[in-house]
Structures are given as structure tokens and as C-alpha cells.
Design an enzyme around this catalytic site. Structure first.
Site: not given
Lengths: 404, 404
Positions: B178, B189
Site C-alpha cells: 500500500k 516501503t
């Protein structure tokens, strides 16, 4: 869209510095886009230039000519003569030769400056054709027209003028700047020209300029993009009655501060005119271990698109400021020691939301047009300030439409 | 507004990895926002976390628990539990304890993850209340719901699934990510979760993940803002018939590549969903002296607001790319050696506009939805690629309105 009052001041002429403008029709034909500045014999000239490796042809030529006791500056707007390769260099030299022929000087005594779109050939024929008009218009009292002639996406002309008294003598400092986008000057700004009638050697003048620029033009950013054409010039005509300053003169620190004030004013004007700007943001980092890390933290905040859009929205989304501080790359940052303020409202203490903070207090500050963010790092004694603006729809519009 | 095809793939279940979702009503009450992942006994778990100094409370806790053979991951969207100080840490620990009580494990075997707005207290009571439902819903075939539960400003759920054959055995790799804004992952991330049924030790799994993330999640950027909550987890249940891999296994490089493919796919999906993105830009820097300078040049281009707005406008304003390369800070950059391409159209050669370049050819590339910028530095052998997106009105709108 400029932030705050941006009126053009009354500009005091500087004895020995003449300016003449003309419309060469470089990009448009409505207004002057060519400026010639003539310095009296014996004037000193200092300059700093962009550190961008792709520096424009006129920067290469001006940097070379700085050592040759320049007598003329030639500035055009509408075309940057950058990314133009061999032809760009030929064109820049050509413009110097043309000025030299008019003024009966050598081409090496002319410094060329260009600002505008990158990568298109300089319309040298138009420039050469308009030169005689700029020469015919040379006057000491011509700063207003000059400041308009160097504008590109600027929405207002940027000027500064002050008469200072030093040891019973008056000294005039008058200058102008331009720039609104591709602004994160590195050793210089987009374009800044400051003149004084002080008596001072070139080497000392260069030191004064470098020190002033480091704390002014090198502390502003609109979008983090360092231009290929940045340059800042300080001219000293020597026409003042104040005796020549040396490194030991008591007058020198006063002069240095006056030059820095001029540069700071002109740098701040660029941020007030930042592309699409609706707010002026001063980012003040305190208690850093050294200047470099203070600037690093301040610029990380100043470049964060998330911080800048939150300011545009007047949203006290202080988490974005905190996240930017955290990613700034300062080693062994102890978040427990950090406090952050919006004006005088403490938003973060000991690395978390301040217990005294209320959304209403944060909102009250964010609704202002000029806001100071203070970050206290708690790891040293050094403070630095960086100026920036917010990030609006208009920034996108201006830069999406720039060439069309 | 996502770029290109972003269909959610068919997700192969991974034996030994169960997922359960619920709606805890953290920020809104319309969709699931809480996810519990249960790993079978004996599973290995690797993870990398944000390098932001202000890392969120759940990151601090998850990093500590990684060494304790975790059996559960608890992920909430809608609130980042970042900038929340002492209370945030207590809340993160509280959530682990609550999961441990349900599953009769120790709290140290639970890793918490949070994503959403920074600086607001985690609604821990709502989370604890919704936990039994996530447990009741635990299923291996539940990736579709899970990928939706972790979304914030994402406009589509991001998944990847592949069954690879290694030495006659099948291995399943299934993952999700996401993220759409505050994206410049640094060692991780925003949030990525990848599962496999491989047999592999924790230390080897950690090496695989670190290598894969370096070339995938660490090579993307939306806005240059590294989040306080970035994390990427790789789970290996050991349920595959493929014998346990060791550092010497012939199967290991095949597995490593398969994990990297998964991470790359999930990273690219984040850029396709970049806030306000209308274009996917691949920035490919070749002939650098080392990986660091290749990434430095690529990221300078990728972060330039001027380059990004030009892409939004489909304007082949290559001067902005050239200016970004020039200010990237690579030492002794010889601009004469540099060529730049838009897809296969050469725009810059020997530091200036390519003689073969036409505006029409540049425009044709710029009109595409996916564009590769190739910068050939001519100073070494190393190449690196960074993915980014353009900068649109919608980026400003999304981030100006985020909290309202």
C-alpha cells in the site's frame, strides 16, 4: 499572487553606475527585455555563479571575464542560452563583442547574463540590433526600468535601495533581483545585481559578496531546482567620499552587513514572488551542531511537497514537518530532544505532540500569510534560517504552461 | 487516476499464512481497516523498516519483536501512531498484548504496523474490540480483503502472486503493498507484506528481503518524503516440499530473483497509484561510476517539481531534465560526455541539444502514459533505475485536503 507587500522602492542612483534598457523582442515584444549596465572606470566588480554542472554559456563567459576588470554587464530575459552547446558559447561571445564595439572597450570587459527558457538558440541578431538603444538610454537613475527588463515569470520587480552613513560619509547601496521558479540558488541566485559607490578592491568585494550571498540567496528555495543561470553581481564604483576600505577598516563590517541586508531583502522578494506562492515560510533551525546540519534540516522541510501543500491548505498538519525532520539525514538525531514551533505555538516536544498543543492554536498560525517554523534540535549552538513558500495549484499551472 | 492497468491479480494462498480482516472504525466506518496475519509454527519472518529518525511507535515495537520469532502481524490503516510519544508506545504494546491473549502466544511474538494520519492518538479501544473478528476470519485464501484493509489514499489494492517451480518443487510467492504519498522509501516501503511457503532460515530470509527491497521499494519515489511508518515484511511458512534452502543452495538465487520480482511489481504498483499521478516515469541512469551516484542522479530528476510538472503537461521541456542532472551533486561531472534520451529519442548529446532532435519527436514520447528517461553519464559501467510519477493539480488537491 505575491505574498505581502511587494512595492518597488524608491531607488537611489549610484554614482558611476549607468543602466539602459531596450525591447529586443526575444520572447515577446511588449516590454523591455535587454539591459546594459555600464560601470565607471576604476570600478570593482565581484560575482558568484551557479554550481550547476550544466551551467549556461553566458555563465561560462562571465566567469572568465570577471578577472578582466569588467566595465559592462549585458543581461537579457526570455532566453537562458543554456543547453545550447557550441553555438550558445559563440552567441555569448558575439554579444560581448558587439557591446565592446559600441563602447570602445575589449570584449573581455563585458559580462553576459541570460535568463529564460532553456535549450533554445539565443536570438543574437535581435540582441545586437537592440544594443545601440540600450547604450543611448544609459542613465544612473534608471533602476526601475532595469528591474523590469530582467523579469521572466516574476509578477513584480524586485528592488532594494539604502543610503548608509559610515564614519561621516554616505554610501549608497542599490540592487535588484529576479526569479520565481527553478529557485534553490547554490552560491548565487537566479539573477541579482547590487551596486554601491564604495571604494573597495575587487578581492575584498568578492569576499563581501560571497559572505552575504551565503546567508541570503543561498538560504532560499522555491522548488529545490538550482538553475543553470544563477548569478549575483556586486559592483562598487568607488565614487563615495568614504576612503577605500581595507581588510582592517572599521567600516568594513558595517559595509558587509549593509550588503548582506540588501541581498537578504532581494532574496526574500524572490520567495514572496515564488511561483504560485500564497505564503512566506521562514524555517528557523536552532541548536544544531553546525551550520551544515541546520541548513540540511531546514531545506528538507522547505523541499517537502507534503509540508508545502499543507501550508497551502492552511492545515496545521505538523506530522509532515516532524517526518521531514526525521528523514533529513542528520546522524544520531535524538528525537527526544526535539521541539518544533509554529510561530510561538509549541507543536512538538520530546519527539511527540506537545501536551499544551491545541488544533485551534495551530490553525490560528496556519491562517496567516507569513509563518515561522522553528525547529529546536537540542544538540548544539548553531542556528540557521531558510526561506521558502507554499506549493499551490498555481505552481503546477505555471510550470505546466510555461512554454505554451 | 492510476496509471495503466492496475487489476488485482488472482492471489494464490500460501500454506501456513492466514489473514483475517475487520472494520474497527479507525478513521471511517465503511470498510475494513484492521488486518491480522497469522504465521504457522516454525515460519521465518524477515522485515526492513524506515530509516526516518522519527519512526513511529509500531516501528519501534515491531523492530524489537522481529528477533522473537513472530507469529502474528497486526496492521491498521487510518492512523499511523506516529509522533504520539509515550502514549503511542503504550498503545502499540497494548495491541500486541491483546493479540497475544487471543492466540495464547506472548506479546513479543506480535509485530504491529500502522499507516495513516500522523500525530493523532491510536484509537486502541476500537482496535482491541475488533480483534476477535479478525481472528474469527483468519483464512489462507483472504489476500483480496487483506490488501483492501491496508489502503489509505490508495485508489486500488496492490497484489502480486506467482507459483514458481524450483528443482521440481512448487513455491508460492504472494504479496501486497500500500502507499500513494509520502513515498520515498529508505530501506523499506510504506507497507509491503510478502509471503512464501519456502523453507528458509530467518537470517537468510532477511538477506533475501534486504537485497530485493534495495532494488525495488528503495528505487521508487512519489514526492521524496520518507514516511515514519515504512515497513516491508517477508514471511516464509516452510510448508513447500522444496527442502530448506541454505546459502549454498542452487535454488537460492532463483528464489532471490522471484522475491525481487514480487517486490518490484508491488513497488511499481505504488508509483502507478502515486497521488495525482497521470504518468509512470522510469528514470534509467547508465554508465555511472557506482550505484550511489547513479541513484543520486536518477532521484534528483525524480524529485524535481519542474521535471514532474513538465511530464504532467506532456511538455518535452528537456532543459529541466538537463538542469536536474547538473545540480545532482555528482563530483567532476563532465557534461560533454552526457547524453539524455526520452524513450529512444536522443534529446541531449555532448551536453547540448542533440542535432537530430525535433520537438515533434519529443512530443510524441511525452504524449505517452509510460515514459523512460535514459541518462548516459559516460563515466563508468553501472546502471540503476528509479521509478516515479508526474506532479499534477490532483497531487496538490489530495494533499491540501487530506485531513479535511
Amino acid at each position: 499572487m505575491a505574498v505581502g507587500k511587494c512595492e518597488f522602492p524608491q531607488m537611489h542612483a549610484v554614482a558611476g553606475i549607468k543602466l539602459g534598457t531596450a525591447c529586443a523582442g526575444i520572447k515577446q515584444t511588449e516590454r523591455d527585455d535587454l539591459l546594459l549596465i555600464e560601470m565607471a572606470e576604476g570600478a570593482s566588480c565581484a560575482a558568484v555563479f551557479t554550481q550547476n554542472a550544466f551551467c549556461a554559456a553566458p555563465v561560462l563567459v562571465a566567469r572568465e571575464h570577471l578577472a578582466m576588470q569588467p566595465r559592462y554587464l549585458l543581461i537579457n530575459s526570455g532566453n537562458a542560452n543554456a543547453g545550447t552547446g557550441e553555438q550558445g558559447l559563440l552567441d555569448a561571445h558575439h554579444s560581448c563583442t558587439a557591446v565592446a564595439q559600441l563602447g570602445e572597450k575589449s570584449a573581455e570587459q563585458v559580462m553576459p547574463f541570460s535568463t529564460g527558457v532553456i535549450g533554445e538558440a539565443l536570438p543574437i541578431a535581435k540582441i545586437v540590433a537592440a544594443l545601440p538603444e540600450t547604450q543611448a538610454n544609459l542613465m544612473e537613475d534608471n533602476w526601475h526600468k532595469a528591474a523590469h527588463a530582467i523579469m521572466t515569470t516574476d509578477t513584480f520587480a524586485k528592488g532594494y535601495s539604502k543610503v548608509v552613513e559610515i564614519e561621516g560619509h554616505t554610501l549608497t547601496i542599490t540592487g535588484m533581483s529576479k526569479g520565481a521558479g527553478m529557485i534553490q540558488p547554490n552560491m548565487a541566485t537566479m539573477l541579482g545585481f547590487v551596486a554601491t559607490d564604495a571604494n573597495i578592491s575587487q578581492s575584498l568585494l568578492q569576499q563581501c559578496l560571497a559572505a552575504a550571498v551565503e546567508q541570503s540567496f543561498n538560504r532560499i528555495t522555491v522548488d529545490g531546482d538550482t538553475s543553470t543561470n544563477d548569478a549575483c553581481v556586486l559592483m562598487a564604483s568607488g565614487k563615495s567620499t568614504l576612503p577605500e576600505m581595507t581588510a582592517e577598516s572599521a567600516a568594513l563590517p558595517v559595509f558587509q552587513q549593509a550588503i548582506q541586508d540588501a541581498c537578504m531583502h532581494l532574496a526574500e522578494a524572490i520567495i514572496r514572488d515564488g511561483e504560485g506562492a500564497t505564503k512566506l515560510i521562514k524555517i528557523n533551525v536552532q541548536q544544531a551542531q553546525n551550520e551544515a546540519e541546520a541548513v540540511q534540516v531546514a531545506k528538507t522541510i522547505a523541499h517537502s511537497p507534503l509540508v508545502k501543500t499543507a501550508f497551502f491548505a492552511s492545515d496545521p498538519n505538523w506530522g509532515r514537518i516532524l517526518a521531514a525532520v526525521g528523514r533529513s539525514g542528520v546522524e544520531r538525531l535524538d528525537v527526544e530532544q526535539i521541539s518544533i514551533y509554529l510561530d510561538d505555538v509549541c507543536i512538538v516536544e520530546k519527539g511527540g505532540r506537545a501536551t499544551s498543543y491545541t488544533e485551534a492554536a495551530g490553525q490560528k498560525v496556519m491562517d496567516k500569510e507569513e509563518i515561522t517554523v522553528t525547529v529546536v534540535l537540542g544538540r548544539g549552538e548553531v542556528g540557521q534560517q531558510v526561506l521558502t513558500c507554499d506549493f499551490s495549484y498555481d505552481y503546477v499551472r505555471i510550470n505546466a504552461e510555461y512554454r505554451t
